[in-house]
Write a protein that holds these residues in place. Sequence first.
Motif, PDB file in Angstrom:
ATOM      1  N   GLY A 147       0.807  -1.211   0.000  1.00 19.07           N
ATOM      2  CA  GLY A 147       0.000   0.000   0.000  1.00 19.07           C
ATOM      3  C   GLY A 147       0.840   1.262   0.000  1.00 19.07           C
ATOM      4  N   ALA A 148       1.908   1.268   0.803  1.00 20.16           N
ATOM      5  CA  ALA A 148       2.798   2.431   0.852  1.00 20.16           C
ATOM      6  C   ALA A 148       3.488   2.653  -0.488  1.00 20.16           C
ATOM      7  N   ALA A 149       3.815   1.573  -1.198  1.00 26.96           N
ATOM      8  CA  ALA A 149       4.451   1.705  -2.504  1.00 26.96           C
ATOM      9  C   ALA A 149       3.462   2.184  -3.567  1.00 26.96           C
ATOM     10  N   LEU A 150       2.178   1.839  -3.402  1.00 29.09           N
ATOM     11  CA  LEU A 150       1.187   2.254  -4.387  1.00 29.09           C
ATOM     12  C   LEU A 150       0.836   3.729  -4.269  1.00 29.09           C
ATOM     13  N   PHE A 208      -8.122  -1.980  10.712  1.00 23.09           N
ATOM     14  CA  PHE A 208      -7.773  -0.716  11.360  1.00 23.09           C
ATOM     15  C   PHE A 208      -6.260  -0.581  11.510  1.00 23.09           C
ATOM     16  N   VAL A 209      -5.606  -1.641  11.962  1.00 23.54           N
ATOM     17  CA  VAL A 209      -4.143  -1.597  12.119  1.00 23.54           C
ATOM     18  C   VAL A 209      -3.471  -1.425  10.762  1.00 23.54           C
ATOM     19  N   LEU A 210      -3.961  -2.157   9.750  1.00 22.89           N
ATOM     20  CA  LEU A 210      -3.364  -2.068   8.417  1.00 22.89           C
ATOM     21  C   LEU A 210      -3.489  -0.658   7.851  1.00 22.89           C
ATOM     22  N   GLY A 211      -4.675  -0.057   7.945  1.00 21.18           N
ATOM     23  CA  GLY A 211      -4.854   1.281   7.412  1.00 21.18           C
ATOM     24  C   GLY A 211      -3.950   2.287   8.093  1.00 21.18           C
ATOM     25  N   MET A 254      -0.647   4.103   6.162  1.00 24.58           N
ATOM     26  CA  MET A 254      -0.571   5.550   6.006  1.00 24.58           C
ATOM     27  C   MET A 254       0.711   6.096   6.649  1.00 24.58           C
ATOM     28  N   PHE A 255       1.086   5.543   7.796  1.00 27.75           N
ATOM     29  CA  PHE A 255       2.321   5.976   8.447  1.00 27.75           C
ATOM     30  C   PHE A 255       3.535   5.650   7.577  1.00 27.75           C
ATOM     31  N   ALA A 256       3.559   4.422   7.029  1.00 28.54           N
ATOM     32  CA  ALA A 256       4.692   4.022   6.192  1.00 28.54           C
ATOM     33  C   ALA A 256       4.765   4.847   4.918  1.00 28.54           C
ATOM     34  N   SER A 257       3.620   5.140   4.315  1.00 25.21           N
ATOM     35  CA  SER A 257       3.624   5.918   3.080  1.00 25.21           C
ATOM     36  C   SER A 257       4.060   7.356   3.342  1.00 25.21           C
ATOM     37  N   ALA A 258       3.717   7.886   4.529  1.00 25.82           N
ATOM     38  CA  ALA A 258       4.153   9.241   4.870  1.00 25.82           C
ATOM     39  C   ALA A 258       5.675   9.303   5.005  1.00 25.82           C
ATOM     40  N   LEU A 304      -5.783   7.732  11.373  1.00 25.88           N
ATOM     41  CA  LEU A 304      -7.059   7.355  11.948  1.00 25.88           C
ATOM     42  C   LEU A 304      -8.128   7.220  10.865  1.00 25.88           C
ATOM     43  N   ALA A 305      -8.173   8.164   9.928  1.00 28.37           N
ATOM     44  CA  ALA A 305      -9.171   8.109   8.863  1.00 28.37           C
ATOM     45  C   ALA A 305      -8.978   6.878   7.986  1.00 28.37           C
ATOM     46  N   MET A 306      -7.717   6.536   7.679  1.00 27.80           N
ATOM     47  CA  MET A 306      -7.474   5.342   6.874  1.00 27.80           C
ATOM     48  C   MET A 306      -7.793   4.076   7.664  1.00 27.80           C
ATOM     49  N   GLY A 307      -7.543   4.109   8.979  1.00 26.42           N
ATOM     50  CA  GLY A 307      -7.940   2.980   9.811  1.00 26.42           C
ATOM     51  C   GLY A 307      -9.444   2.765   9.775  1.00 26.42           C
ATOM     52  N   TRP A 308     -10.200   3.848   9.883  1.00 26.96           N
ATOM     53  CA  TRP A 308     -11.666   3.745   9.767  1.00 26.96           C
ATOM     54  C   TRP A 308     -12.069   3.219   8.397  1.00 26.96           C
ATOM     55  N   PHE A 309     -11.463   3.771   7.367  1.00 25.15           N
ATOM     56  CA  PHE A 309     -11.761   3.399   5.979  1.00 25.15           C
ATOM     57  C   PHE A 309     -11.582   1.890   5.770  1.00 25.15           C
ATOM     58  N   THR A 310     -10.456   1.363   6.231  1.00 23.48           N
ATOM     59  CA  THR A 310     -10.147  -0.056   6.020  1.00 23.48           C
ATOM     60  C   THR A 310     -10.982  -0.948   6.930  1.00 23.48           C
ATOM     61  N   ALA A 311     -11.162  -0.534   8.187  1.00 21.51           N
ATOM     62  CA  ALA A 311     -11.984  -1.324   9.102  1.00 21.51           C
ATOM     63  C   ALA A 311     -13.431  -1.382   8.638  1.00 21.51           C
ATOM     64  N   GLY A 312     -13.925  -0.297   8.058  1.00 24.59           N
ATOM     65  CA  GLY A 312     -15.301  -0.269   7.577  1.00 24.59           C
ATOM     66  C   GLY A 312     -15.564  -1.337   6.530  1.00 24.59           C
ATOM     67  N   ALA A 313     -14.578  -1.607   5.676  1.00 24.78           N
ATOM     68  CA  ALA A 313     -14.752  -2.665   4.669  1.00 24.78           C
ATOM     69  C   ALA A 313     -14.923  -4.026   5.330  1.00 24.78           C
ATOM     70  N   GLY A 314     -14.283  -4.213   6.502  1.00 30.39           N
ATOM     71  CA  GLY A 314     -14.423  -5.479   7.214  1.00 30.39           C
ATOM     72  C   GLY A 314     -15.750  -5.634   7.913  1.00 30.39           C
TER      73      GLY A 314
END
Length: 286
Positions: free
Chosen positions: A101-104, A134-137, A141-145, A160-170
Amino acid sequence: MTAEGTGTAHGGTGTQRQARAVRLGPRSLAALVLVSAVGVAGFGWPFLAPPDSTLNAHAQDAPWLFAGLLVLLVAVVAATISESGLGPKAVAMLGVLAATGAALRPIGAGTAGLEPMFFLMVLSGRVLGPGFGFVLGSVTMFASALLTGGVGPWLPFQMLAMGWFTAGAGLLPGPDRLRGRAEVLMLAVYGFLAAFAYGTVMNMAGWPFMSALASNISFDPEATVPANLARFLAYCLATSLGWDLGRALVTVALTLVLGAPVLRALRRATRRAAFEAPVTFDAPAR
């Protein structure tokens, strides 16, 4: 060393319970609810605090305060979820997906919101569940930053927003039964809406930094909530609508084109990892 199977067939339907890399327990769920509540306050305080609030008197400082608090709380949530069962196999998958994800993300950085990492977060959250999502999102985001040099007071809000975004899919319905075209379409619709939601909440994080004297769409600490809401909507339309639309369309296109094979690959990797299987050590043969 052997691992027992993780899937459980349901009657004659042929469906199989989808394994989860992380099962949210009471402590991790409570920590996630806490950080989400603080996050809602951190994003939405301009609409929650009355005009005469002392928080509005420090409008330029409040985002920094919330950013510092969110860093600590996101770390607490990640640690709590890790304690609840993020084993070595899950950590390995987390590292691979976060690195991908960070590479993309830099591929479309600065180009009309073309951010292909979002579709991978949607599919990963769907397969691996809200806890892992949530952890993945957050980690992605931290790694990509770090990779793109995008470290600043906005980073905790992005995590936090990316954690919500990814957790929501689950949390979407039918994780064990819904498959095929219907599932891909559902994920495409979710990705479209969530891409706009992500852009909107990130606008909330940066909007109070604008000086009230800069324009008539900036945050005004002395204005009423309806007046500031109108300003915020105008701010979103003027500054980020095109970017959010690009992100949403790219997420939909990649989900429709690559969703089915990526979902199969993720589920195959999950089955082989056997996250929920009890590992036993066989006695050496004599």
